[in-house]
Design a protein around this motif. Structure first.
Motif, PDB file in Angstrom:
ATOM      1  N   GLY A  99     -26.997   9.529  -8.346  1.00  0.00           N
ATOM      2  CA  GLY A  99     -28.164   9.699  -9.484  1.00  0.00           C
ATOM      3  C   GLY A  99     -29.476   9.849  -8.914  1.00  0.00           C
ATOM      4  N   GLY A 100     -29.719   9.786  -7.650  1.00  0.00           N
ATOM      5  CA  GLY A 100     -30.877  10.272  -6.986  1.00  0.00           C
ATOM      6  C   GLY A 100     -31.230  11.793  -6.852  1.00  0.00           C
ATOM      7  N   THR A 109     -32.490   0.254  -3.582  1.00  0.00           N
ATOM      8  CA  THR A 109     -32.111   0.281  -4.838  1.00  0.00           C
ATOM      9  C   THR A 109     -30.555   0.545  -5.100  1.00  0.00           C
ATOM     10  OG1 THR A 109     -32.397   1.475  -7.305  1.00  0.00           O
ATOM     11  CG2 THR A 109     -32.426   2.814  -5.139  1.00  0.00           C
ATOM     12  N   ASP A 152     -30.545  -4.583  -5.507  1.00  0.00           N
ATOM     13  CA  ASP A 152     -30.988  -4.470  -7.183  1.00  0.00           C
ATOM     14  C   ASP A 152     -30.040  -5.111  -7.884  1.00  0.00           C
ATOM     15  OD1 ASP A 152     -31.813  -3.479  -9.582  1.00  0.00           O
ATOM     16  OD2 ASP A 152     -31.913  -1.295  -8.939  1.00  0.00           O
ATOM     17  N   THR A 186     -29.318  -2.630 -11.319  1.00  0.00           N
ATOM     18  CA  THR A 186     -28.552  -1.395 -11.150  1.00  0.00           C
ATOM     19  C   THR A 186     -28.187  -1.021 -10.010  1.00  0.00           C
ATOM     20  OG1 THR A 186     -30.504   0.019 -11.110  1.00  0.00           O
ATOM     21  CG2 THR A 186     -29.589  -0.129 -13.304  1.00  0.00           C
ATOM     22  N   LYS A 205     -26.604   2.498  -8.825  1.00  0.00           N
ATOM     23  CA  LYS A 205     -27.328   3.538  -9.184  1.00  0.00           C
ATOM     24  C   LYS A 205     -28.869   3.853  -8.471  1.00  0.00           C
ATOM     25  CE  LYS A 205     -29.175   5.981 -13.448  1.00  0.00           C
ATOM     26  NZ  LYS A 205     -29.808   5.666 -15.177  1.00  0.00           N
ATOM     27  N   ASP A 243     -32.441   4.502  -8.530  1.00  0.00           N
ATOM     28  CA  ASP A 243     -33.343   4.606  -9.663  1.00  0.00           C
ATOM     29  C   ASP A 243     -34.228   3.871  -9.090  1.00  0.00           C
ATOM     30  OD1 ASP A 243     -32.663   1.980 -10.066  1.00  0.00           O
ATOM     31  OD2 ASP A 243     -31.543   2.380 -11.865  1.00  0.00           O
ATOM     32  N   ASN A 244     -35.471   3.668  -9.994  1.00  0.00           N
ATOM     33  CA  ASN A 244     -36.874   3.095  -9.756  1.00  0.00           C
ATOM     34  C   ASN A 244     -36.637   1.546  -9.859  1.00  0.00           C
ATOM     35  OD1 ASN A 244     -36.868   3.274 -12.100  1.00  0.00           O
ATOM     36  ND2 ASN A 244     -39.188   3.596 -12.179  1.00  0.00           N
ATOM     37  N   HIS A 245     -35.491   0.930 -10.599  1.00  0.00           N
ATOM     38  CA  HIS A 245     -35.477  -0.630 -11.017  1.00  0.00           C
ATOM     39  C   HIS A 245     -35.709  -1.503  -9.837  1.00  0.00           C
ATOM     40  CE1 HIS A 245     -34.545  -3.772 -13.574  1.00  0.00           C
ATOM     41  NE2 HIS A 245     -34.509  -2.890 -14.419  1.00  0.00           N
ATOM     42  N   GLN A 301     -40.815   6.844 -12.176  1.00  0.00           N
ATOM     43  CA  GLN A 301     -39.380   7.038 -11.137  1.00  0.00           C
ATOM     44  C   GLN A 301     -39.727   8.540 -10.693  1.00  0.00           C
ATOM     45  OE1 GLN A 301     -35.445   5.988 -12.163  1.00  0.00           O
ATOM     46  NE2 GLN A 301     -34.989   8.094 -12.704  1.00  0.00           N
ATOM     47  N   PHE A 308     -39.197   9.360  -6.736  1.00  0.00           N
ATOM     48  CA  PHE A 308     -38.352  10.261  -6.272  1.00  0.00           C
ATOM     49  C   PHE A 308     -38.939  11.342  -5.462  1.00  0.00           C
ATOM     50  CE2 PHE A 308     -34.532  10.206  -9.571  1.00  0.00           C
ATOM     51  CZ  PHE A 308     -34.277   8.878  -9.047  1.00  0.00           C
TER      52      PHE A 308
END
Length: 531
Positions: free
Chosen positions: A339-340, A396, A447, A450, A453, A455-457, A493, A497
């Motif tokens: 998902g990146g 992440t 993480d 998530t 996945k 992401d920025n979480h 996010q 990226f």
């Protein structure tokens, strides 16, 4: 019963008639009864009653046929009606006595609120006239000291000539898309003490805002970018990148952790001897490889997937694609498959002929590193503070072993107590997974929200003090020059990226082997016998 009552008088009548016919009226008697004359008739009723005289029968003999009475059929016995069972008497159900509702006390009458007296009107405040400004006092100009006589002239110190790097023709330098947010001249705002900006990849802010210069004014990463280029295999193996992605996708579908494993392999490869696939070599009798170094032992994984990708490439185009480029392409696709973001991978690396366990132990930052140690380790490879935070964002996805964070739970910085900055709920969860002894290979996601996945979480976790590793949480510490970047990436996010892609391109270009250096391995685990 009625027929029986009829037969009785008939029978009596028959007897009487019989007596009258057969009997003789002897001695004044009535037939059938000698000497008997009914007194109602008297003695002169019958002539010659006193002597013997035969009389003809008064009534001739009559035979009365009596019909045979048919036999009355017997009435069938009426079946006995079964006794109806006596229903037991149901005792009456006692109705619970409803308790008497307590009497509601009477509401006391609220006394009437007395009327508030009217507030007297406040007289208007007179306007105070503006006080004229007092002119500031003119400071006294200090006396100019007398001119200092010139001292002896300092001899010039000869400066050694810096070796010139090969000049790359302008048309061969790849053009990168413009990144929004850059300062004039390609400067990226790098947060630090004083917010000192510096050119991308050329240094990072130290306390006091002093930039760290790299030898020759350029980093090894910048030199690699200038030589490597996208589409390197377009002519000799055009299907190379699609083959890598196809095999990797199958592996990720079987085990979602494969993406994080491949991404970590490239990071650990580039930080030791450069991006040359040295981490893929097995130990031999001539050297000890990097697989058994402390940062990689029992934790570096994904080698079988790289072997499978390389085998597929060798079938398509033998001896063309290097293992170092396989790692670079697979790292990019690992990010995309989870998902990146995606980016063009610069290719053209060659494979090393050796590896170094000692350099792996020295140059790969351990999970309990402090922030100054992390900054120094990245600066040594020509990477900035932005690269440090952005590349750490790859956490992440993936997991960490208990052995990598146990010290933080039970003996942080030698205090025999947990890290005070860790979230209490996370601390209890990690203590359950990782007791003081044992379970060294137990894992937990880096993480916690998530874990599979991209992401920025991860940066949101750091702001909540829920980073698992010490080297992660120190990025968001009080007065840390990296805290502003953590907050920026947690909030945006797209910004994360963007910086992550730029940092991956720079990291993948650290000290590559080019041209005739090294070799193109046939198997990534072993050096070719002839080269």
């Amino acid at each position: 019963m009625a027929m029986d009552r009829l037969l009785v008088p008939l029978h009596i009548l028959f007897l009487v008639l019989a007596w009258a016919v057969d009997g003789e009226a002897e001695q004044g008697g009535f037939a059938g009864f000698p000497g008997f004359i009914p007194p109602q008739l008297g003695a002169g009723f019958f002539p010659g009653a006193g002597g013997a005289q035969e009389f003809p029968p008064l009534i001739p003999e009559i035979t009365i046929p009596i019909p045979k009475i048919p036999e009355i059929p017997s009435i069938p016995q009426i079946p006995r009606i079964p006794e109806i069972p006596i229903v037991p008497k149901v005792p009456p159900k006692e109705v619970p006595v409803v308790p008497e509702v307590p009497k509601v006390p009477e509401v006391p009458v609220i006394p009437e609120v007395p009327k508030v007296p009217e507030v007297p009107k406040v007289p208007a405040v007179p306007i105070i006239p503006k006080v004229p400004e007092v002119p500031p006092e003119i400071p006294t100009v200090p006396e100019i000291p007398p001119k200092v006589p010139e001292g002896p002239k300092v001899p010039e110190v000869p400066v050694p000539k810096v070796p010139e790097y090969p000049v790359v023709p302008k048309e061969q330098v790849p053009k990168f898309p413009a990144i929004p947010g850059l300062l004039p001249g390609g400067m990226i705002p790098r947060p630090g003490v004083g917010g000192f900006p510096f050119p991308a990849g050329r240094g990072f802010p130290f306390p006091g805002g002093r930039p760290f210069p790299f030898p020759g004014g350029a980093t090894s990463a910048e030199m690699g970018i200038a030589v490597l280029r996208p589409g390197f295999y377009k002519e000799k193996c055009p299907a190379a990148e699609s083959i890598v992605k196809e095999v990797l996708q199958q592996a990720v579908e079987k085990d979602s952790r494969t993406a994080a494993n491949i991404l970590r392999l490239q990071f650990h490869d580039c930080f030791v001897l450069g991006c040359d696939a040295s981490i893929l070599l097995d130990d031999t009798h001539t050297f000890k490889g990097e697989k058994t170094a402390n940062p990689n032992r029992n934790s570096a994984r994904g080698f079988e997937v790289i072997d499978e990708i390389k085998a597929a490439l060798e079938k398509e185009c033998e001896g063309v694609v290097s293992c170092a480029d396989v790692l670079a392409i697979a790292a990019r696709d690992s990010v995309v498959l989870t998902g990146g973001p995606s980016w063009e991978v610069h290719l053209g690396r060659r494979d090393s002929l050796t590896a170094s366990r000692s350099l792996a132990n020295r140059d790969i930052p351990p999970p309990n590193s402090t922030l100054p140690q992390l900054i120094a380790a990245f600066a040594k490879k020509g990477l900035s503070i932005v690269d440090l935070v952005a590349l750490t964002g790859s956490h992440t996805i993936g997991v960490s072993r208990c052995a990598s964070f146990r010290q933080r739970l039970y003996n942080f910085a030698g205090t025999r107590r947990p890290d005070p900055s860790i979230d209490p709920a996370l601390l209890r969860s990690l203590e359950h997974i990782c007791p003081p002894k044992g379970n060294a290979q137990e894992t937990t996601p880096l993480d916690i929200v998530t874990p599979t996945k991209f992401d920025n979480h991860f940066f949101v976790d750091l702001e909540l003090h829920k980073g698992v590793l010490t080297s992660d949480q120190v990025l968001f510490a009080p007065y840390a020059p990296t805290s502003a970047l953590v907050t920026a990436f947690a909030y945006d996010q797209a910004k994360f990226f963007q910086e992550f892609v730029a940092s991956m391109v720079r990291m993948a270009a650290i000290k590559p082997l080019l041209g005739s250096e090294g070799q193109i391995r046939k198997e990534c685990r072993f050096v070719n016998h002839k080269y």
